[in-house]
Scaffold this active site. Structure first.
Site, PDB file in Angstrom:
ATOM      1  N   SER A 117       0.830  -1.202   0.000  1.00  0.00           N
ATOM      2  CA  SER A 117       0.000   0.000   0.000  1.00  0.00           C
ATOM      3  C   SER A 117       0.861   1.248   0.000  1.00  0.00           C
ATOM      4  O   SER A 117       1.962   1.266   0.573  1.00  0.00           O
ATOM      5  CB  SER A 117      -0.859  -0.037   1.266  1.00  0.00           C
TER       6      SER A 117
ATOM      7  N   TYR B 241      -2.411  -1.311  10.889  1.00  0.00           N
ATOM      8  CA  TYR B 241      -2.613  -1.822   9.519  1.00  0.00           C
ATOM      9  C   TYR B 241      -1.401  -1.475   8.646  1.00  0.00           C
ATOM     10  O   TYR B 241      -0.822  -2.330   7.978  1.00  0.00           O
ATOM     11  CB  TYR B 241      -3.899  -1.238   8.898  1.00  0.00           C
TER      12      TYR B 241
ATOM     13  N   LYS C 216       1.769  -3.798   6.643  1.00  0.00           N
ATOM     14  CA  LYS C 216       2.230  -3.750   5.246  1.00  0.00           C
ATOM     15  C   LYS C 216       3.735  -3.479   5.206  1.00  0.00           C
ATOM     16  O   LYS C 216       4.482  -4.118   4.452  1.00  0.00           O
ATOM     17  CB  LYS C 216       1.488  -2.658   4.463  1.00  0.00           C
TER      18      LYS C 216
HETATM   19  P1  NAD Z   1     -10.993  -7.230   0.676  1.00  0.00           P
HETATM   20  O1  NAD Z   1     -11.254  -7.204   2.146  1.00  0.00           O
HETATM   21  O2  NAD Z   1     -12.123  -6.970  -0.241  1.00  0.00           O
HETATM   22  O3  NAD Z   1     -10.322  -8.617   0.261  1.00  0.00           O
HETATM   23  C1  NAD Z   1      -9.470  -9.343   1.110  1.00  0.00           C
HETATM   24  C2  NAD Z   1      -9.968 -10.787   1.116  1.00  0.00           C
HETATM   25  O4  NAD Z   1      -9.090 -11.564   1.929  1.00  0.00           O
HETATM   26  C3  NAD Z   1     -11.381 -10.927   1.687  1.00  0.00           C
HETATM   27  O5  NAD Z   1     -12.183 -11.678   0.817  1.00  0.00           O
HETATM   28  C4  NAD Z   1     -11.165 -11.646   3.021  1.00  0.00           C
HETATM   29  O6  NAD Z   1     -12.263 -12.464   3.364  1.00  0.00           O
HETATM   30  C5  NAD Z   1      -9.889 -12.430   2.751  1.00  0.00           C
HETATM   31  N1  NAD Z   1      -9.089 -12.734   3.955  1.00  0.00           N
HETATM   32  C6  NAD Z   1      -8.720 -11.899   4.943  1.00  0.00           C
HETATM   33  N2  NAD Z   1      -7.975 -12.542   5.833  1.00  0.00           N
HETATM   34  C7  NAD Z   1      -7.862 -13.824   5.402  1.00  0.00           C
HETATM   35  C8  NAD Z   1      -7.215 -14.989   5.905  1.00  0.00           C
HETATM   36  N3  NAD Z   1      -6.540 -14.974   7.051  1.00  0.00           N
HETATM   37  N4  NAD Z   1      -7.290 -16.140   5.188  1.00  0.00           N
HETATM   38  C9  NAD Z   1      -7.980 -16.172   4.024  1.00  0.00           C
HETATM   39  N5  NAD Z   1      -8.629 -15.127   3.506  1.00  0.00           N
HETATM   40  C10 NAD Z   1      -8.560 -13.958   4.195  1.00  0.00           C
HETATM   41  O7  NAD Z   1      -9.795  -6.193   0.399  1.00  0.00           O
HETATM   42  P2  NAD Z   1      -9.245  -5.637  -0.991  1.00  0.00           P
HETATM   43  O8  NAD Z   1      -9.638  -4.223  -1.094  1.00  0.00           O
HETATM   44  O9  NAD Z   1      -9.553  -6.587  -2.079  1.00  0.00           O
HETATM   45  O10 NAD Z   1      -7.688  -5.659  -0.664  1.00  0.00           O
HETATM   46  C11 NAD Z   1      -6.857  -6.752  -1.028  1.00  0.00           C
HETATM   47  C12 NAD Z   1      -5.471  -6.496  -0.482  1.00  0.00           C
HETATM   48  O11 NAD Z   1      -4.993  -5.242  -0.967  1.00  0.00           O
HETATM   49  C13 NAD Z   1      -5.407  -6.413   1.042  1.00  0.00           C
HETATM   50  O12 NAD Z   1      -4.228  -7.048   1.477  1.00  0.00           O
HETATM   51  C14 NAD Z   1      -5.344  -4.915   1.316  1.00  0.00           C
HETATM   52  O13 NAD Z   1      -4.686  -4.623   2.512  1.00  0.00           O
HETATM   53  C15 NAD Z   1      -4.546  -4.442   0.113  1.00  0.00           C
HETATM   54  N6  NAD Z   1      -4.780  -3.022  -0.196  1.00  0.00           N
HETATM   55  C16 NAD Z   1      -6.067  -2.593  -0.419  1.00  0.00           C
HETATM   56  C17 NAD Z   1      -6.308  -1.248  -0.687  1.00  0.00           C
HETATM   57  C18 NAD Z   1      -7.710  -0.739  -0.900  1.00  0.00           C
HETATM   58  O14 NAD Z   1      -7.929   0.479  -0.799  1.00  0.00           O
HETATM   59  N7  NAD Z   1      -8.680  -1.597  -1.226  1.00  0.00           N
HETATM   60  C19 NAD Z   1      -5.241  -0.334  -0.737  1.00  0.00           C
HETATM   61  C20 NAD Z   1      -3.942  -0.807  -0.503  1.00  0.00           C
HETATM   62  C21 NAD Z   1      -3.726  -2.165  -0.242  1.00  0.00           C
HETATM   63  N1  UFG Z   2     -12.986  10.160   3.676  1.00  0.00           N
HETATM   64  C1  UFG Z   2     -14.000  11.029   4.024  1.00  0.00           C
HETATM   65  N2  UFG Z   2     -15.166  10.494   4.465  1.00  0.00           N
HETATM   66  C2  UFG Z   2     -15.387   9.148   4.574  1.00  0.00           C
HETATM   67  C3  UFG Z   2     -14.333   8.261   4.200  1.00  0.00           C
HETATM   68  C4  UFG Z   2     -13.147   8.808   3.762  1.00  0.00           C
HETATM   69  O1  UFG Z   2     -13.850  12.241   3.954  1.00  0.00           O
HETATM   70  O2  UFG Z   2     -16.463   8.754   5.005  1.00  0.00           O
HETATM   71  C5  UFG Z   2     -11.732  10.726   3.164  1.00  0.00           C
HETATM   72  C6  UFG Z   2     -10.529  10.346   4.002  1.00  0.00           C
HETATM   73  O3  UFG Z   2     -10.384  11.243   5.070  1.00  0.00           O
HETATM   74  C7  UFG Z   2      -9.409  10.441   2.962  1.00  0.00           C
HETATM   75  C8  UFG Z   2     -10.092  10.075   1.647  1.00  0.00           C
HETATM   76  O4  UFG Z   2     -11.505  10.205   1.882  1.00  0.00           O
HETATM   77  O5  UFG Z   2      -8.991  11.768   2.893  1.00  0.00           O
HETATM   78  C9  UFG Z   2      -9.799   8.664   1.201  1.00  0.00           C
HETATM   79  O6  UFG Z   2     -10.052   7.809   2.303  1.00  0.00           O
HETATM   80  P1  UFG Z   2     -10.064   6.218   2.150  1.00  0.00           P
HETATM   81  O7  UFG Z   2     -10.351   5.659   3.508  1.00  0.00           O
HETATM   82  O8  UFG Z   2     -10.935   5.815   1.038  1.00  0.00           O
HETATM   83  O9  UFG Z   2      -8.595   5.906   1.678  1.00  0.00           O
HETATM   84  P2  UFG Z   2      -7.177   6.199   2.362  1.00  0.00           P
HETATM   85  O10 UFG Z   2      -6.443   7.093   1.439  1.00  0.00           O
HETATM   86  O11 UFG Z   2      -7.307   6.644   3.756  1.00  0.00           O
HETATM   87  O12 UFG Z   2      -6.566   4.740   2.424  1.00  0.00           O
HETATM   88  C10 UFG Z   2      -6.556   3.885   1.299  1.00  0.00           C
HETATM   89  C11 UFG Z   2      -6.638   2.431   1.750  1.00  0.00           C
HETATM   90  C12 UFG Z   2      -5.407   2.043   2.518  1.00  0.00           C
HETATM   91  C13 UFG Z   2      -4.183   2.409   1.756  1.00  0.00           C
HETATM   92  C14 UFG Z   2      -4.215   3.855   1.296  1.00  0.00           C
HETATM   93  C15 UFG Z   2      -3.062   4.143   0.398  1.00  0.00           C
HETATM   94  O13 UFG Z   2      -7.781   2.227   2.547  1.00  0.00           O
HETATM   95  O14 UFG Z   2      -5.415   0.642   2.671  1.00  0.00           O
HETATM   96  O15 UFG Z   2      -5.407   4.111   0.582  1.00  0.00           O
HETATM   97  O16 UFG Z   2      -3.077   5.467  -0.036  1.00  0.00           O
HETATM   98  F1  UFG Z   2      -3.120   2.248   2.553  1.00  0.00           F
END
Ligand code: NAD
Ligand code: UFG
Length: 326
Positions: free
Chosen positions: A125, A149, A153
């Site tokens: 991330s 969290y 990472k």
């Molecule tokens: P998500 O929660 O939709 O998907 C993660 C999946 O992993 C889920 O289906 C959950 O049930 C499964 N899971 C969790 N723990 C598990 C375990 N111990 N064993 C087996 N399955 C398990 O999340 P996502 O948005 O698809 O994110 C995927 C990955 O990308 C995550 O590692 C997340 O941290 C990373 N990531 C996501 C974002 C974002 O904004 N979505 C940003 C940066 C990094």
């Molecule tokens: N925000 C609001 N209202 C809400 C939710 C979010 O104003 O109800 C704002 C947050 O303050 C932030 C922006 O929208 O300024 C984006 O927030 P998100 O929670 O969607 O995303 P983040 O940038 O905080 O975090 C995401 C992922 C993390 C990852 C990160 C990397 O959730 O896993 O992007 O940039 F690490």
């Protein structure tokens, strides 16, 4: 064709990537414990691709079960999405996050090593850049983020850097939003959502009375935080390119997956409203703890080395997210 094991296959990014790889002809073994997803997603994958995956409901911390799966399925590489991803929840339940994300990854890697599989794509991330100045390239300094969290990472990245004879693509995602064009896959977290787009959708659907903008006194052009939103379909393509990369090259490489374009919270709301012809009620609330003002990527390395370029603009991201929600 290569057989790829995907952890977290039923999640938001995992499911989209699975569909792309099936369409490219890869065979997929999927693992999920449905902590944040449901079995319905596995049916949607079949519906969209008309191809079956071999699916196991399993936890990545269950070494015995993983061994059985690796022994039977013999995958060539692993794409590791499984993890917990809520910043706020991680502050409440740090041990759960360290156990699931860090111990889970170590367990998975140990099983991979046991079966001689040393090719992995890992979901990192942009949060690891939070103490540097944007825009971020892969050489920008990384450090331990403040919340558990983010620390998971950062820690997993450090562990993977120590696996010298592995081929690893460490992908640092920025802010994935949008949904599959079919509308059959989308971001559908269980429980209270964490990210901005699910909150926008819930407000538009009337499930929430209004959206709270977390702070409008940041040093940005309109006072709200700026993020680099990327369509989940572009992100999934980044994974297929990264897979080509690790199947053909040696060593560990870091890649940013973002668009390089910053959009503020207020701008995103306005674009969502205009694109989908819908009005969103919102209020300005206090800042959310731990948010950085601005976060966006420099993407030259991914473009040059992975031959990957995001294609979809923010309007398309908003349109697809809304269409999938209806
Ligand atoms: P998500 O929660 O939709 O998907 C993660 C999946 O992993 C889920 O289906 C959950 O049930 C499964 N899971 C969790 N723990 C598990 C375990 N111990 N064993 C087996 N399955 C398990 O999340 P996502 O948005 O698809 O994110 C995927 C990955 O990308 C995550 O590692 C997340 O941290 C990373 N990531 C996501 C974002 C974002 O904004 N979505 C940003 C940066 C990094
Ligand atoms: N925000 C609001 N209202 C809400 C939710 C979010 O104003 O109800 C704002 C947050 O303050 C932030 C922006 O929208 O300024 C984006 O927030 P998100 O929670 O969607 O995303 P983040 O940038 O905080 O975090 C995401 C992922 C993390 C990852 C990160 C990397 O959730 O896993 O992007 O940039 F690490």
């Amino acid at each position: 064709m290569f057989k790829i094991l995907i952890t977290g296959v039923a999640g938001f990014i995992g499911s989209h990537t699975c569909v792309r790889l099936l369409n490219l002809g890869f065979d997929i073994v999927g693992i999920d414990n449905f902590h944040n997803s449901s079995h319905e997603v596995i049916n949607s994958i079949l519906k969209i691709t008309n191809r079956k995956i071999v699916f196991y409901e399993a936890d990545i911390r269950n070494s015995k079960k993983l061994c059985e799966i690796f022994k039977k399925e013999k995958p060539e590489a692993v794409i590791h999405f499984a993890g917990l991803k809520s910043v706020a929840e991680s502050v409440e339940k740090p041990l759960e996050y360290y156990d699931n994300n860090v111990s889970g990854t170590i367990c998975l890697c140990r099983v991979m090593e046991k079966f001689g599989i040393k090719k992995m794509i890992f979901s990192s991330s942009a949060t690891v850049y939070e103490n540097s100045n944007p825009p971020f390239d892969e050489e920008s300094q990384v450090s331990a983020p403040k919340n558990p969290y983010g620390k998971t990472k950062f820690t997993i990245e450090q562990i993977l850097f120590d696996l010298k004879d592995w081929d690893i693509a460490l992908l640092r995602y920025f802010n994935p939003i949008g949904a599959h064009e079919s509308g059959d896959l989308k971001e559908s977290p269980l429980g209270i959502p964490n990210n901005l787009m699910p909150h926008i959708i819930n407000t538009a659907l009337g499930k929430m009375p209004f959206l709270t903008i977390f702070g409008n006194d940041y040093p940005t052009f309109d006072g709200t935080c700026v993020r680099d939103y990327i369509h989940v379909e572009d992100l999934s393509e980044g994974h297929s390119k990264a897979l080509d990369f690790i199947l053909n090259k040696k060593g560990i490489e870091v890649f940013n997956l973002g668009t390089g374009i910053g959009t503020s919270v207020l701008e995103l709301i306005k674009i969502f409203e205009k694109t989908n012809k819908i009005k969103l009620k919102y209020k300005i609330g206090p800042r959310r703890l731990g948010d950085v003002a601005v976060c966006y990527a420099l993407t030259e390395k991914s473009q040059n080395k992975l031959n990957w370029k995001p294609r979809f603009d923010i309007e398309k991201m908003c349109r697809d997210a809304w269409d999938a929600a209806l």
